[in-house]
Scaffold this active site. Sequence first.
Site, short mmCIF file in Angstrom:
data_model
loop_
_atom_site.label_atom_id
_atom_site.label_comp_id
_atom_site.label_asym_id
_atom_site.label_seq_id
_atom_site.Cartn_x
_atom_site.Cartn_y
_atom_site.Cartn_z
N ARG A 115 -19.25 -13.46 -9.06
CA ARG A 115 -18.42 -12.24 -9.05
C ARG A 115 -19.15 -11.02 -8.49
O ARG A 115 -18.79 -9.88 -8.75
CB ARG A 115 -17.87 -11.91 -10.44
N LYS A 137 -17.24 -3.19 5.28
CA LYS A 137 -16.33 -4.29 5.64
C LYS A 137 -17.14 -5.57 5.71
O LYS A 137 -18.11 -5.66 6.47
CB LYS A 137 -15.69 -4.04 7.00
N GLU A 179 -19.94 -0.53 21.19
CA GLU A 179 -19.49 0.21 19.98
C GLU A 179 -19.98 1.66 20.04
O GLU A 179 -19.32 2.57 19.53
CB GLU A 179 -19.99 -0.48 18.70
N LYS A 217 -19.65 7.20 12.53
CA LYS A 217 -19.08 6.15 11.67
C LYS A 217 -19.06 6.60 10.20
O LYS A 217 -18.09 6.38 9.48
CB LYS A 217 -19.85 4.83 11.84
N GLU A 227 -9.53 2.00 4.83
CA GLU A 227 -8.68 1.90 6.01
C GLU A 227 -7.19 2.02 5.69
O GLU A 227 -6.37 1.20 6.07
CB GLU A 227 -8.97 0.61 6.79
N ARG A 231 -9.27 5.68 9.20
CA ARG A 231 -10.36 4.78 9.62
C ARG A 231 -9.95 3.88 10.78
O ARG A 231 -10.79 3.31 11.48
CB ARG A 231 -10.81 3.94 8.41
N ASN A 235 -10.79 1.26 15.40
CA ASN A 235 -10.24 0.04 16.02
C ASN A 235 -9.94 0.19 17.51
O ASN A 235 -9.43 -0.75 18.12
CB ASN A 235 -8.96 -0.40 15.28
N HIS A 238 -10.22 -2.72 19.85
CA HIS A 238 -10.35 -3.94 19.05
C HIS A 238 -9.08 -4.78 18.98
O HIS A 238 -9.16 -5.98 18.73
CB HIS A 238 -10.82 -3.59 17.63
N HIS A 242 -10.35 -8.11 20.07
CA HIS A 242 -10.43 -9.23 19.12
C HIS A 242 -9.65 -10.44 19.61
O HIS A 242 -10.08 -11.59 19.43
CB HIS A 242 -9.90 -8.82 17.74
N HIS A 258 -19.17 -10.14 20.97
CA HIS A 258 -18.22 -9.20 20.36
C HIS A 258 -18.07 -7.92 21.20
O HIS A 258 -16.97 -7.53 21.59
CB HIS A 258 -18.67 -8.86 18.93
P1 NAD Z 1 -24.82 -11.49 15.97
O1 NAD Z 1 -24.95 -11.22 14.54
O2 NAD Z 1 -24.19 -12.75 16.40
O3 NAD Z 1 -26.26 -11.37 16.64
C1 NAD Z 1 -26.39 -11.55 18.02
C2 NAD Z 1 -27.49 -12.54 18.38
O4 NAD Z 1 -28.74 -11.88 18.34
C3 NAD Z 1 -27.61 -13.75 17.47
O5 NAD Z 1 -27.89 -14.87 18.26
C4 NAD Z 1 -28.82 -13.42 16.62
O6 NAD Z 1 -29.48 -14.55 16.17
C5 NAD Z 1 -29.67 -12.64 17.58
N1 NAD Z 1 -30.60 -11.66 17.01
C6 NAD Z 1 -30.34 -10.79 16.01
N2 NAD Z 1 -31.34 -9.93 15.88
C7 NAD Z 1 -32.27 -10.29 16.79
C8 NAD Z 1 -33.53 -9.75 17.14
N3 NAD Z 1 -34.01 -8.65 16.58
N4 NAD Z 1 -34.24 -10.37 18.13
C9 NAD Z 1 -33.72 -11.45 18.76
N5 NAD Z 1 -32.53 -11.98 18.48
C10 NAD Z 1 -31.82 -11.40 17.51
O7 NAD Z 1 -23.96 -10.34 16.71
P2 NAD Z 1 -23.81 -8.77 16.50
O8 NAD Z 1 -23.40 -8.27 17.82
O9 NAD Z 1 -24.95 -8.16 15.81
O10 NAD Z 1 -22.58 -8.66 15.49
C11 NAD Z 1 -21.29 -9.08 15.84
C12 NAD Z 1 -20.51 -9.28 14.57
O11 NAD Z 1 -20.40 -8.03 13.89
C13 NAD Z 1 -19.10 -9.77 14.80
O12 NAD Z 1 -18.85 -10.83 13.91
C14 NAD Z 1 -18.24 -8.58 14.47
O13 NAD Z 1 -16.98 -8.96 13.98
C15 NAD Z 1 -19.07 -7.89 13.43
N6 NAD Z 1 -18.78 -6.46 13.27
C16 NAD Z 1 -18.58 -6.02 12.01
C17 NAD Z 1 -18.32 -4.68 11.78
C18 NAD Z 1 -18.13 -4.18 10.38
O14 NAD Z 1 -17.73 -3.03 10.19
N7 NAD Z 1 -18.43 -4.97 9.37
C19 NAD Z 1 -18.28 -3.78 12.86
C20 NAD Z 1 -18.49 -4.27 14.14
C21 NAD Z 1 -18.76 -5.62 14.33
#
Ligand code: NAD
Length: 353
Positions: A115, A137, A179, A217, A227, A231, A235, A238, A242, A258
Amino acid sequence: MSQILSLEHYAIHIGPIADLLSPFLRNKSYSQYFILVDENTQRDCLPILLSQIPLLQSANIIDISSGEINKNLPTCQHIWASLIEQQADRKSLIINLGGGVIGDMGGFVASTYKRGIDFIQIPTTLLSQVDASIGGKLGIDFMDLKNIIGLFNNPQGVFIDIAFLKTLPFREIRSGYAEILKHALIADANYWQKLTTIQDLSSVQWEEIILASLQIKKQVVEADPFEKGYRKVLNFGHTIGHAIESWSLKHDTKPLLHGEAIALGMIVETELSCLHQSLSLSAKEEIQDQIKALYPKYTVSVDIFKELIVLMKNDKKNETDLINFTLLADIGESAYNVELSAVIVKDVLEILV
Ligand code: NAD
């Protein structure tokens, strides 16, 4: 120099990880530490973390396979099972060391295990440092839909050290930059003008930019944490982004990242902003030229428009049959809850053909 941005329930610490995390951990009394990594952050980031924070040398490491394709229920089951096998109790701390995938999924797992147990975010990609790690999120993808299962919950803290970016591949830096462009476009015309002067993403000093983006942000998520309305400005890009990302994940051998999908989404939603909001033609061209100069061309076939529309309608942001968008009224000024019909959206997708 370290900086702190304080939100209502937690703080974002920006600076060298040793200076930031050691005092935080000393002030708490966790029974066990669990560090969630993927193969890349295990190789490139974990050694830095463990050498800087000796307290974590006895931590349990839970490793998962990298990539959006693994942001799913089977991976969560693997993490929950590891926690149970290693007898994680309610006083345990989960440390999410990685990009947005690790942060979103690790936070989701922590928030549902027994939980809810404490977790912290140590974002290691540009995208997660400027965006994904804050705002609460959390979640995973399911049935080809992005982030469809999840919840809002806050970490105990976010710890951002730009030293982790040194090993991040250029394609990932460029993905995160989408972003950053979005933050400027929705909220700050001066910031956008500053970003347009950046020619080469491989030689940017990120600290100042990360701080500027985080401030935007923070202001948005504090005004509307769940949201309910405002908020939704985050998007922009997106709704279409998406859908293209989900499609690409399912069909492409080398799927879009992404941020790459969001960049495409911003190109199309900028077109919509000119047609259905007050964005001027010159501003539209400026935005689209800027994005096109940075991101590789990706063409979308007319044959998949229908599938993209279905994905957009299923997107959790859409509550009616119409498709809900955040568009730009001007550079630095956004308009949310703009509802458009599928016919209008299909017409404008033509610019990606
Ligand atoms: P990711 O988490 O897939 O990381 C990208 C790649 O980089 C992966 O292969 C990872 O292993 C590698 N990596 C990470 N750090 C590294 C480092 N320091 N050195 C070498 N390699 C490294 O992708 P991302 O772009 O970080 O995140 C995308 C995700 O975030 C999506 O799922 C998206 O939906 C989500 N997201 C969430 C929010 C939110 O508000 N929660 C906002 C925007 C995006």
